[in-house]
Every structure is written in C-alpha cells, then in structure tokens.
Write a protein that holds these residues in place. Structure first.
Motif, short mmCIF file in Angstrom:
data_model
loop_
_atom_site.label_atom_id
_atom_site.label_comp_id
_atom_site.label_asym_id
_atom_site.label_seq_id
_atom_site.Cartn_x
_atom_site.Cartn_y
_atom_site.Cartn_z
N LEU A 1 0.85 -1.19 0.00
CA LEU A 1 0.00 0.00 0.00
C LEU A 1 0.88 1.24 0.00
O LEU A 1 1.96 1.24 0.59
CB LEU A 1 -0.91 0.02 1.23
N GLY A 2 0.41 2.29 -0.63
CA GLY A 2 1.14 3.55 -0.54
C GLY A 2 0.97 4.16 0.83
O GLY A 2 0.13 3.72 1.62
N LEU B 1 4.51 0.85 9.85
CA LEU B 1 5.61 1.81 9.84
C LEU B 1 5.00 3.20 9.72
O LEU B 1 4.24 3.47 8.78
CB LEU B 1 6.54 1.51 8.66
N PHE C 1 5.22 7.44 9.61
CA PHE C 1 6.06 8.57 9.25
C PHE C 1 5.35 9.88 9.57
O PHE C 1 4.16 10.05 9.29
CB PHE C 1 6.37 8.56 7.74
N GLU D 1 7.34 21.21 -0.82
CA GLU D 1 8.21 20.09 -0.53
C GLU D 1 7.92 19.59 0.87
O GLU D 1 7.86 20.36 1.81
CB GLU D 1 9.68 20.46 -0.65
N PHE E 1 10.23 14.26 5.50
CA PHE E 1 9.76 13.12 6.30
C PHE E 1 10.75 12.78 7.40
O PHE E 1 11.97 12.93 7.24
CB PHE E 1 9.58 11.89 5.41
N GLY E 2 10.19 12.30 8.52
CA GLY E 2 11.03 11.75 9.57
C GLY E 2 11.55 10.39 9.17
O GLY E 2 11.24 9.87 8.09
N GLN E 3 12.34 9.79 10.06
CA GLN E 3 12.99 8.52 9.76
C GLN E 3 12.08 7.32 9.97
O GLN E 3 12.43 6.20 9.61
CB GLN E 3 14.24 8.37 10.63
N ARG F 1 8.74 2.17 13.64
CA ARG F 1 8.17 0.85 13.37
C ARG F 1 7.48 0.36 14.63
O ARG F 1 8.14 0.09 15.64
CB ARG F 1 9.25 -0.14 12.94
N ARG G 1 5.63 14.83 -7.46
CA ARG G 1 6.96 14.64 -6.91
C ARG G 1 7.40 13.19 -7.04
O ARG G 1 6.58 12.29 -7.04
CB ARG G 1 6.99 14.96 -5.39
N TYR H 1 9.96 10.61 -4.97
CA TYR H 1 10.72 10.41 -3.75
C TYR H 1 11.51 9.12 -3.85
O TYR H 1 11.07 8.14 -4.47
CB TYR H 1 9.80 10.31 -2.52
N GLN I 1 13.01 6.19 -1.35
CA GLN I 1 12.90 5.69 0.02
C GLN I 1 13.78 4.47 0.20
O GLN I 1 13.52 3.40 -0.36
CB GLN I 1 11.45 5.34 0.37
N GLY J 1 13.28 1.01 5.31
CA GLY J 1 13.15 1.38 6.71
C GLY J 1 13.42 2.83 7.03
O GLY J 1 13.50 3.20 8.21
N ARG J 2 13.54 3.66 6.01
CA ARG J 2 13.81 5.07 6.24
C ARG J 2 12.73 5.95 5.60
O ARG J 2 11.90 5.46 4.84
CB ARG J 2 15.19 5.45 5.70
N GLY J 3 12.74 7.23 5.93
CA GLY J 3 11.74 8.13 5.39
C GLY J 3 12.02 8.49 3.94
O GLY J 3 13.17 8.52 3.50
N PRO J 4 10.97 8.79 3.16
CA PRO J 4 11.16 9.22 1.77
C PRO J 4 11.94 10.53 1.69
O PRO J 4 11.76 11.40 2.54
CB PRO J 4 9.73 9.40 1.26
N SER K 1 12.92 13.66 -1.05
CA SER K 1 12.49 14.25 -2.31
C SER K 1 13.59 14.24 -3.36
O SER K 1 14.74 14.58 -3.08
CB SER K 1 12.02 15.69 -2.06
N ILE L 1 8.96 6.45 -5.19
CA ILE L 1 7.54 6.71 -4.99
C ILE L 1 7.12 7.96 -5.74
O ILE L 1 7.77 9.01 -5.62
CB ILE L 1 7.22 6.87 -3.49
N LEU M 1 -1.84 14.95 -0.51
CA LEU M 1 -0.92 14.14 -1.29
C LEU M 1 -1.52 12.75 -1.52
O LEU M 1 -2.07 12.15 -0.59
CB LEU M 1 0.41 13.99 -0.56
N PHE N 1 -0.22 9.03 -2.79
CA PHE N 1 1.02 8.29 -2.98
C PHE N 1 0.80 7.06 -3.85
O PHE N 1 -0.19 6.34 -3.70
CB PHE N 1 1.55 7.81 -1.63
N GLY N 2 1.75 6.82 -4.75
CA GLY N 2 1.80 5.53 -5.42
C GLY N 2 2.39 4.49 -4.48
O GLY N 2 2.90 4.83 -3.40
N THR N 3 2.33 3.24 -4.88
CA THR N 3 2.84 2.17 -4.03
C THR N 3 4.34 1.94 -4.24
O THR N 3 4.95 1.16 -3.53
CB THR N 3 2.11 0.85 -4.27
#
Lengths: 112, 113
Positions: A41-42, A88, A90, A100, A103-105, A108, B34, B36, B38, B41-44, B46, B89, B101, B103-105
């Motif tokens: 899923l997005g 997870l 964010f 723009e 995002f945070g890290q 989980r 946009r 992104y 990713q 396990g981390r944030g996207p 840009s 993404i 926003l 988001f695509g998968t």
C-alpha cells in the motif's frame, strides 16, 4: 540542519496500552502530518495539521489522536492500540503550500 | 477517487545501466507531482517536484518528465549505482483542502553488480 525527528524509532507494545509517538520539526513549518505505510500500500494519511490548534482527519484516522499545541511538535497518540495498527509510521512537515514535504525517519510499531 | 499507479512494481538492473520508472495519475485538481526515493526502513527523500507547466526536471542522474495532458510521469535513472537500490515513490498533490498528497505504491529498484 533541517530535519523532522520522530521517537521512538522502534516500539513493541501490547494491545490496549496507550502510547505516544513524538514528532518534532525545526523548519518552522505550518503543515504537519502523520502517515502509515503497510506492505503493498502507498503511504496513507492519518491526520494532518495546518497550524497550531488546527488538526483534521486524513484517510485512516480511526484509532488515532493527534494534538498541535506548539508549531514544532505533532505527537501521534494511540489510546488503545490494536494489532491492526502494527505498521511503519512517518511524520512529515512542509510549508503550507506543500511544495516540498520533509519526512522523519519512521517509527516501526508492533502491537502484540 | 484520486489514484497514482506506478510500474513496474519491481525492477532489477545491472550497475551502470539506465532505467525508466512510470507513473500514471488521476488526481484533480492537479497541483504538482513529486518523485521520492525511500531506502528500506527510512523516510522518503524528495528527488524532484514538477508543477503543471514543467515537463522535465533533473537532479543529478535522476530526470523526471511530466505530461499533464496524458497524466503520466516518468523517472529516468542514468548510469545506475548500487546506492540507487531503493523504492521510488510517485506522489501527486491536489490543490486545496490542505494540498492533499496521493502516494503511489512505489517501484522497488535493485541494482546489482
């Protein structure tokens, strides 16, 4: 350094035990939001805030609460976590026109 | 309903090769698109942002294109490196209502030696 900081990064909890995931940004952004990301899923928006004391539901708000008492902080609260909230998470922030998003890290979360 | 669809779902290429990722969207009214990156396990993070009037934008070895008429975008990666292995993404912003926003998968790219 411009950043969005989430805590904790990893969390395992039991069903029904209230928890809070913190999010803080240092860019003086008006807009903050929470997303969850699940396999296949997005990212889906949970809640967002366009300024202090202004919050609104996203696409999947059930089971979550947020608050925006200060511009820099936007905590996500799970009053009674359930296993289907294992995901997870964010936090993101941006200026109001969202040209723009930062995002945070990620956090989980596992609910057993 | 606003939607963003990406293809392929996953892709494996050899280091040094080029690749192109696709994004189709049905988001209205359109504000910007946009791409992104990713890491697991981390944030996207840009890569590019394009408005309605822009049809191409580059960021190093990444070049995004936008066809607002057909509602399609692509991300071209040139001379791929192992560090390009990640999920890419596509995200489309709608005007108004907090510039929501969609988001695509994502496309999972793996670059191998």
């Amino acid at each position: 350094e411009a950043q969005v900081t989430q805590n904790p990064r990893y969390l395992i909890t039991v069903t029904g035990k209230k928890l809070t995931v913190t999010c803080s940004q240092n860019m003086n952004h008006e807009y903050m939001s929470w997303y969850r990301q699940d396999p296949g899923l997005g990212l889906r928006q949970i809640y967002y805030s366009m300024n202090v004391e202004v919050t609104d539901k996203g696409d999947v708000p059930e089971g979550y609460k947020v608050s925006r008492k200060e511009k820099r902080n936007f905590p996500l609260i799970l009053e009674s976590p359930s296993p289907n909230q294992t995901s997870l998470y964010f936090c993101a922030s941006s200026s109001l026109d969202q040209t723009e998003a930062f995002f945070g890290q990620g956090t989980r979360l596992t609910v057993v | 309903k606003n939607q963003v669809e990406q293809s392929p779902q996953s892709l494996i290429i050899l280091e040094g090769k080029n690749c192109t990722l696709q994004c189709n969207y049905t988001v209205s009214p359109f504000s910007n698109l946009r791409w992104y990156k990713q890491d697991t396990g981390r944030g996207p993070v840009s890569l590019t942002i394009m408005t309605f009037s822009e049809n191409t934008k580059s960021n190093g070895r990444y070049t995004a294109t936008l066809d607002a008429d057909t509602k399609q975008s692509s991300l071209h990666i040139t001379a791929s490196q192992l560090s390009d292995s990640a999920s890419y993404i596509c995200v489309v912003s709608a005007k108004g209502g907090g510039n929501k926003l969609t988001f695509g998968t994502g496309t999972q790219l793996k670059v191998e030696l």
